[in-house]
Design a protein around this motif. Structure first.
Motif, PDB file in Angstrom:
ATOM      1  N   ASN A 120     -20.029   3.279   5.224  1.00  0.00           N
ATOM      2  CA  ASN A 120     -20.526   4.412   6.027  1.00  0.00           C
ATOM      3  C   ASN A 120     -21.266   3.877   7.256  1.00  0.00           C
ATOM      4  O   ASN A 120     -22.484   3.966   7.371  1.00  0.00           O
ATOM      5  CB  ASN A 120     -21.445   5.277   5.171  1.00  0.00           C
ATOM      6  CG  ASN A 120     -21.858   6.555   5.875  1.00  0.00           C
ATOM      7  OD1 ASN A 120     -21.211   6.989   6.825  1.00  0.00           O
ATOM      8  ND2 ASN A 120     -22.956   7.149   5.424  1.00  0.00           N
ATOM      9  N   GLU A 121     -20.482   3.323   8.181  1.00  0.00           N
ATOM     10  CA  GLU A 121     -21.032   2.740   9.392  1.00  0.00           C
ATOM     11  C   GLU A 121     -20.323   3.327  10.609  1.00  0.00           C
ATOM     12  O   GLU A 121     -19.146   3.676  10.555  1.00  0.00           O
ATOM     13  CB  GLU A 121     -20.887   1.212   9.376  1.00  0.00           C
ATOM     14  CG  GLU A 121     -21.557   0.536   8.188  1.00  0.00           C
ATOM     15  CD  GLU A 121     -21.360  -0.969   8.189  1.00  0.00           C
ATOM     16  OE1 GLU A 121     -21.068  -1.507   9.289  1.00  0.00           O
ATOM     17  OE2 GLU A 121     -21.491  -1.598   7.120  1.00  0.00           O
ATOM     18  N   LYS A 138     -19.442   1.810  13.185  1.00  0.00           N
ATOM     19  CA  LYS A 138     -18.349   0.938  13.632  1.00  0.00           C
ATOM     20  C   LYS A 138     -17.069   1.218  12.861  1.00  0.00           C
ATOM     21  O   LYS A 138     -15.976   0.860  13.305  1.00  0.00           O
ATOM     22  CB  LYS A 138     -18.751  -0.535  13.445  1.00  0.00           C
ATOM     23  CG  LYS A 138     -19.844  -1.001  14.384  1.00  0.00           C
ATOM     24  CD  LYS A 138     -20.133  -2.485  14.227  1.00  0.00           C
ATOM     25  CE  LYS A 138     -20.706  -2.797  12.852  1.00  0.00           C
ATOM     26  NZ  LYS A 138     -21.090  -4.228  12.743  1.00  0.00           N
ATOM     27  N   ASP A 176     -25.688  11.818   8.607  1.00  0.00           N
ATOM     28  CA  ASP A 176     -25.946  10.608   9.384  1.00  0.00           C
ATOM     29  C   ASP A 176     -25.163   9.428   8.815  1.00  0.00           C
ATOM     30  O   ASP A 176     -24.815   9.377   7.632  1.00  0.00           O
ATOM     31  CB  ASP A 176     -27.437  10.286   9.372  1.00  0.00           C
ATOM     32  CG  ASP A 176     -28.269  11.386  10.017  1.00  0.00           C
ATOM     33  OD1 ASP A 176     -27.708  12.109  10.867  1.00  0.00           O
ATOM     34  OD2 ASP A 176     -29.454  11.534   9.647  1.00  0.00           O
ATOM     35  N   TYR A 177     -24.933   8.455   9.682  1.00  0.00           N
ATOM     36  CA  TYR A 177     -24.334   7.200   9.258  1.00  0.00           C
ATOM     37  C   TYR A 177     -25.412   6.271   8.718  1.00  0.00           C
ATOM     38  O   TYR A 177     -26.550   6.273   9.213  1.00  0.00           O
ATOM     39  CB  TYR A 177     -23.590   6.525  10.417  1.00  0.00           C
ATOM     40  CG  TYR A 177     -22.296   7.236  10.796  1.00  0.00           C
ATOM     41  CD1 TYR A 177     -21.127   6.990  10.092  1.00  0.00           C
ATOM     42  CD2 TYR A 177     -22.275   8.147  11.853  1.00  0.00           C
ATOM     43  CE1 TYR A 177     -19.947   7.632  10.433  1.00  0.00           C
ATOM     44  CE2 TYR A 177     -21.092   8.792  12.200  1.00  0.00           C
ATOM     45  CZ  TYR A 177     -19.945   8.536  11.475  1.00  0.00           C
ATOM     46  OH  TYR A 177     -18.789   9.173  11.805  1.00  0.00           O
ATOM     47  N   ARG A 178     -25.050   5.460   7.728  1.00  0.00           N
ATOM     48  CA  ARG A 178     -26.020   4.511   7.195  1.00  0.00           C
ATOM     49  C   ARG A 178     -26.401   3.478   8.231  1.00  0.00           C
ATOM     50  O   ARG A 178     -27.555   3.050   8.310  1.00  0.00           O
ATOM     51  CB  ARG A 178     -25.419   3.813   5.952  1.00  0.00           C
ATOM     52  CG  ARG A 178     -26.342   2.796   5.292  1.00  0.00           C
ATOM     53  CD  ARG A 178     -25.663   2.152   4.105  1.00  0.00           C
ATOM     54  NE  ARG A 178     -24.468   1.422   4.524  1.00  0.00           N
ATOM     55  CZ  ARG A 178     -24.484   0.182   5.029  1.00  0.00           C
ATOM     56  NH1 ARG A 178     -25.631  -0.443   5.210  1.00  0.00           N
ATOM     57  NH2 ARG A 178     -23.357  -0.411   5.365  1.00  0.00           N
ATOM     58  N   ASP A 179     -25.433   3.095   9.042  1.00  0.00           N
ATOM     59  CA  ASP A 179     -25.666   2.108  10.102  1.00  0.00           C
ATOM     60  C   ASP A 179     -25.005   2.623  11.370  1.00  0.00           C
ATOM     61  O   ASP A 179     -23.777   2.788  11.417  1.00  0.00           O
ATOM     62  CB  ASP A 179     -25.075   0.754   9.696  1.00  0.00           C
ATOM     63  CG  ASP A 179     -25.362  -0.345  10.721  1.00  0.00           C
ATOM     64  OD1 ASP A 179     -26.007  -0.038  11.756  1.00  0.00           O
ATOM     65  OD2 ASP A 179     -24.938  -1.490  10.478  1.00  0.00           O
ATOM     66  N   GLU A 180     -25.809   2.918  12.370  1.00  0.00           N
ATOM     67  CA  GLU A 180     -25.280   3.486  13.615  1.00  0.00           C
ATOM     68  C   GLU A 180     -25.223   2.452  14.731  1.00  0.00           C
ATOM     69  O   GLU A 180     -25.096   2.806  15.904  1.00  0.00           O
ATOM     70  CB  GLU A 180     -26.135   4.684  14.053  1.00  0.00           C
ATOM     71  CG  GLU A 180     -26.018   5.868  13.105  1.00  0.00           C
ATOM     72  CD  GLU A 180     -26.725   7.101  13.641  1.00  0.00           C
ATOM     73  OE1 GLU A 180     -27.443   6.971  14.645  1.00  0.00           O
ATOM     74  OE2 GLU A 180     -26.540   8.181  13.048  1.00  0.00           O
ATOM     75  N   SER A 181     -25.312   1.190  14.387  1.00  0.00           N
ATOM     76  CA  SER A 181     -25.209   0.149  15.418  1.00  0.00           C
ATOM     77  C   SER A 181     -23.762   0.028  15.865  1.00  0.00           C
ATOM     78  O   SER A 181     -22.841  -0.069  15.056  1.00  0.00           O
ATOM     79  CB  SER A 181     -25.708  -1.184  14.858  1.00  0.00           C
ATOM     80  OG  SER A 181     -24.913  -1.586  13.740  1.00  0.00           O
TER      81      SER A 181
END
Length: 457
Positions: free
Chosen positions: A127-128, A130, A89-94
């Motif tokens: 690790n995002e 974006k 998973d990504y740390r931030d998936e926004s």
């Protein structure tokens, strides 16, 4: 704060500042040079994945994506409604919905290149979602958006530990090394400081063993040389004060004693005259000592006035004329051969030289003997030799003849008027005029003093 502690703090601050500068420099370099290259490289990989997956069934695509995820890529696949993740998973998936719709519409998403510049986080490790590249892919006839970036944690997990341990090791070893270097550098300076503090109490026997070939070693050598000179100067000063005190106290004591005798009643005229003559002699001795001490003290003031053209032959003629009574009193013959010679210097000081040398020659000559004075000019030098037939001096006495307040035992028994400063004054004046003075003597046969001075141009 000691110099050692300052050095440690300075080293720590230097390491901290240099690390910060290196981090910010690396961050800036990534954003300005490497980020676009990283984006294009990952975009090429994502496009190859998309070409391979296009037209595949959902089941086969999932198997392929799972394999790619296990191989070190983080994959985010969505059709706008549902999401599937492969490789972590990504740390931030926004992410903006517009970016997803853009990829679903068939355009690419260059998120790595467009990732915002941040001061404290290098974009390469962010690790995002974006910070990915996105490409369109078709599975079972339905459009999907594939977002991808390498799994940095998986790919560089061992390298993280390796480089982290290497960095910590370098920092620790560097810090320990700087502590050792600081100790090696500060230790001799500490020794020099302690020795200097001891010198303030006139303690010159502090051992100082510093064997180095760098600036500190040269400083230690110069310090030892300076300390030796200061020690010699201190000893000479103490000896000087002792000798001055002795030479002043002795005639004063004599004067006081004979003044007390003069106050006694019933003294004959001859006794009074004898006592008065002794007092006069001791007073003359004090006067001579005071005059010579003043001469020594005036050297610094006179040294800036060595600009006169002094005719030495005329000064010697005048001195011999003034001392005629002394020659006649002791029945001493005098012969003089004086060539014309002029030097550049101070006439008053040079006159003192000739008077001291001739007075000494008279003082220590036997009645009925002779004194020979020769002034010659040779190779741009003025050479003066004064030879007497007096009591002479031993080799040890010759060695110390120019020391202040030194008087040979024979001289002390033959006369009480000497101060022990005459030849010391002669030596200092001659050397002040860039000349030399030598003394040779044979006990019982006489003494020869040779003075050499450069002629004036």
């Amino acid at each position: 704060m000691s110099l050692y502690v300052k050095f440690i703090w300075f080293t720590f601050a230097t390491m901290l500042v240099s690390s910060s500068i290196a981090f910010f420099g690396m961050n800036a370099y990534y954003h300005s040079h490497l980020k676009e290259q990283n984006n294009d490289k990952n975009m090429a990989i994502a496009l190859s994945f998309a070409d391979f997956l296009d037209g595949e069934s959902t089941e086969r695509a999932q198997a392929t994506l799972t394999m790619l995820g296990d191989a070190g890529y983080q994959l985010y696949v969505t059709n706008g409604d549902s999401v599937e993740r492969f490789g972590g998973d990504y740390r931030d998936e926004s992410i903006d919905l517009a970016d997803i719709q853009q990829v679903l519409a068939g355009e690419s998403f260059n998120g790595i290149r467009e990732f915002p510049r941040e001061t404290f986080v290098t974009g390469f490790f962010a690790n995002e979602l974006k910070n990915t590249v996105g490409v369109p892919v078709e599975l079972d006839g339905e459009p999907y958006a594939l977002f991808m970036r390498p799994d940095i944690k998986l790919l560089f997990q061992e390298l993280h530990l390796l480089f982290g341990g290497l960095a910590v090791g370098i920092i620790l070893l560097s810090f320990i090394g700087m502590l050792i270097v600081a100790r090696l550098l500060i230790q001799p300076i500490t020794k020099l400081t302690e020795a200097t503090e001891k010198m303030g109490t006139e303690t010159f026997d502090v051992p100082l063993t510093i064997h180095r070939k760098d600036e500190i070693g040269r400083l230690a050598d110069q310090f030892l040389t300076m300390r030796s000179r200061i020690e010699q100067s201190t000893l000479k000063r103490k000896e000087f004060v002792h000798n001055v005190s002795h030479d002043i106290q002795s005639p004063l004591h004599t004067i006081q004693s004979y003044l007390a005798l003069l106050q006694k009643e019933g003294l004959q005229k001859s006794e009074k005259e004898h006592y008065a003559a002794i007092i006069q002699d001791e007073t003359a001795r004090l006067s001579l000592l005071t005059k010579q001490l003043l001469t020594l003290a005036s050297f610094d003031a006179e040294s800036a006035e060595l600009s006169e053209r002094v005719p030495v032959h005329q000064q010697l003629q005048q001195t011999l004329s003034h001392l005629r009574y002394a020659f006649e009193e002791k029945d001493i013959g005098i012969s003089a051969q004086l060539e014309t010679g002029t030097v550049k210097g101070n006439a008053v000081l040079l006159q003192t030289v000739w008077e001291n040398l001739l007075t000494n020659a008279i003082k220590y000559s036997e009645p009925g003997s002779s004194i020979d004075v020769q002034l010659r000019i040779h190779s741009g030098q003025l050479l003066l030799a004064i030879q007497d037939e007096g009591i002479g001096m031993s080799p040890n006495e010759v060695e110390h003849a120019f020391d202040r307040f030194y008087r040979a035992d024979q001289a002390r028994t033959r006369s009480s008027k000497g101060s022990g400063l005459g030849l010391a004054i002669v030596k200092e004046i001659v050397e002040l005029h860039s000349g030399t003075v030598l003394l040779s003597s044979v006990p019982g046969e006489g003494t020869t003093v040779q003075v050499t001075l450069p002629l004036s141009e």
